[in-house]
Write a protein that holds these residues in place. Structure first.
Motif, PDB file in Angstrom:
ATOM      1  N   PRO A  56       1.081  -1.197   0.073  1.00 11.48           N
ATOM      2  CA  PRO A  56       0.011   0.018   0.078  1.00 11.48           C
ATOM      3  C   PRO A  56       0.713   1.310  -0.262  1.00 11.48           C
ATOM      4  CG  PRO A  56       0.052  -1.051   2.364  1.00 11.48           C
ATOM      5  CD  PRO A  56       0.700  -2.012   1.373  1.00 11.48           C
ATOM      6  N   SER A  57       0.227   2.403  -0.385  1.00 11.03           N
ATOM      7  CA  SER A  57       1.115   3.621  -0.188  1.00 11.03           C
ATOM      8  C   SER A  57       1.469   4.152   1.135  1.00 11.03           C
ATOM      9  CB  SER A  57       0.376   4.716  -1.116  1.00 11.03           C
ATOM     10  OG  SER A  57      -1.127   4.885  -0.387  1.00 11.03           O
ATOM     11  N   GLU A  58       2.381   5.007   1.181  1.00 14.54           N
ATOM     12  CA  GLU A  58       2.890   5.260   2.363  1.00 14.54           C
ATOM     13  C   GLU A  58       1.797   6.019   3.664  1.00 14.54           C
ATOM     14  OE1 GLU A  58       5.936   7.758   2.164  1.00 14.54           O
ATOM     15  OE2 GLU A  58       7.453   6.277   1.066  1.00 14.54           O
ATOM     16  N   ASP A  59       0.992   6.632   2.781  1.00 18.46           N
ATOM     17  CA  ASP A  59      -0.102   7.273   3.788  1.00 18.46           C
ATOM     18  C   ASP A  59      -1.379   6.532   3.885  1.00 18.46           C
ATOM     19  OD1 ASP A  59      -0.812   7.787   1.180  1.00 18.46           O
ATOM     20  OD2 ASP A  59      -1.392   9.707   1.287  1.00 18.46           O
ATOM     21  N   PHE A  60      -1.200   5.248   3.395  1.00 20.44           N
ATOM     22  CA  PHE A  60      -2.501   4.154   3.334  1.00 20.44           C
ATOM     23  C   PHE A  60      -3.167   4.212   4.562  1.00 20.44           C
ATOM     24  CE2 PHE A  60      -3.314  -0.164   4.471  1.00 20.44           C
ATOM     25  CZ  PHE A  60      -4.600  -0.203   4.057  1.00 20.44           C
ATOM     26  N   ALA A  61      -2.472   3.931   5.838  1.00 20.19           N
ATOM     27  CA  ALA A  61      -2.739   3.626   7.089  1.00 20.19           C
ATOM     28  C   ALA A  61      -3.707   4.947   7.537  1.00 20.19           C
ATOM     29  CB  ALA A  61      -1.691   3.095   8.068  1.00 20.19           C
ATOM     30  N   GLU A  62      -2.811   6.204   7.194  1.00 19.63           N
ATOM     31  CA  GLU A  62      -3.363   7.246   8.109  1.00 19.63           C
ATOM     32  C   GLU A  62      -4.624   7.688   7.452  1.00 19.63           C
ATOM     33  OE1 GLU A  62      -2.224  11.923   8.534  1.00 19.63           O
ATOM     34  OE2 GLU A  62      -0.904  10.573   7.416  1.00 19.63           O
TER      35      GLU A  62
END
Lengths: 120, 155
Positions: A56-62
């Motif tokens: 997933p992209s880096e800002d996915f979790a946020e």
């Protein structure tokens, strides 16, 4: 007992669309699993690239976490509205219907015919 | 979210082949997980999440097909890739995504979960609904197909 296939045979089956036959062999010859593993193992670089390709992209979790929290808040708010409507309904019942608990469509309580209110 | 988000995403993206849709699937699964938690009784949460993630992703692909939109794998194969991701990606990553896109969704799910999450054959069988032996055979075939598409097939 089936004859143990050579690596070349196994490879041919795997390429020619007969995985069910290989699956049956795996059940009969446990050693086939290790041979298949050795024949098909991805090198470290390919495995790492695969990991990157489906990461997933880096800002996915946020981002996704925020969206899920918003949806859950809406879900809870909807539940609260449902609870409030339920309270309103029960309040209406208490105000409009007999407080003894009898509903309007129920029969009145039976009258005691032997009882003489005049005392005679 | 921190614990299972990436896992659900990988399951989803292996089916839908679109990062944006995969993130939508993650949202759906997490909301579903929260609202149906009582039904988890007797099941391991992570197994429940993997199964629901795959089923939800398959539903998304079917819905897109019904609506006439490109459905994951086909969108890649027909020249409608996720442009942003492709531009960002290294050449090797791009090539691997394209190679993955040519496999069927079961093969992709098996490969992704085995290679990135290290799932056992039994767990993989639980996710895709096959026997462990069938999973082994399909997995080896998927690896060979991937290598072949990447030009590394050992003939």
């Amino acid at each position: 007992m089936t004859r143990r296939p050579t690596d070349r045979t196994l490879r041919r089956w795997l390429r020619s669309g007969r995985p069910a036959r290989v699956a049956r062999l795996i059940d009969v010859h446990p050693g086939v699993v290790a041979r298949l593993e050795a024949m098909s193992r991805l090198d470290d670089e390919t495995a790492q690239t695969l990991g990157e390709a489906v990461a997933p992209s880096e800002d996915f979790a946020e981002r996704t976490g925020g969206a899920v929290a918003t949806r859950l808040d809406a879900y809870r708010a909807l539940g609260l509205v449902g609870d409030l409507l339920g309270v309103g309904w029960r309040t209406g019942q208490l105000l409009l219907w007999d407080t003894s608990g009898a509903r309007p469509d129920e029969d009145p309580p039976p009258v005691d015919e032997d009882h003489d209110p005049g005392g005679g | 979210m921190d614990q299972y988000g990436a896992l659900i995403y990988r399951v989803a993206v292996s089916v839908v082949q679109d990062p944006g849709l995969a993130e939508d699937v993650v949202q759906e699964v997490l909301v579903k997980a929260w609202t149906s938690m009582p039904s988890w009784q007797g099941d391991v949460p992570v197994r429940w999440l993997r199964r629901v993630a795959r089923n939800e992703a398959i539903s998304v692909v079917r819905r897109r097909r019904r609506l006439g939109g490109p459905a994951g794998l086909e969108s890649r194969a027909s020249g409608e890739p996720d442009v942003e991701r492709l531009v960002e990606g290294r050449g090797e990553v791009r090539a691997l995504r394209e190679a993955l896109g040519e496999l069927d969704d079961v093969a992709r799910t098996l490969l992704v979960l085995r290679e990135t999450e290290g799932l056992s054959y039994e767990d993989l069988a639980d996710v895709v609904g096959l026997t462990p032996s069938a999973v082994r055979a399909r997995l080896y075939r998927a690896r060979q197909a991937l290598k072949g598409r990447l030009g590394g097939w050992d003939r």
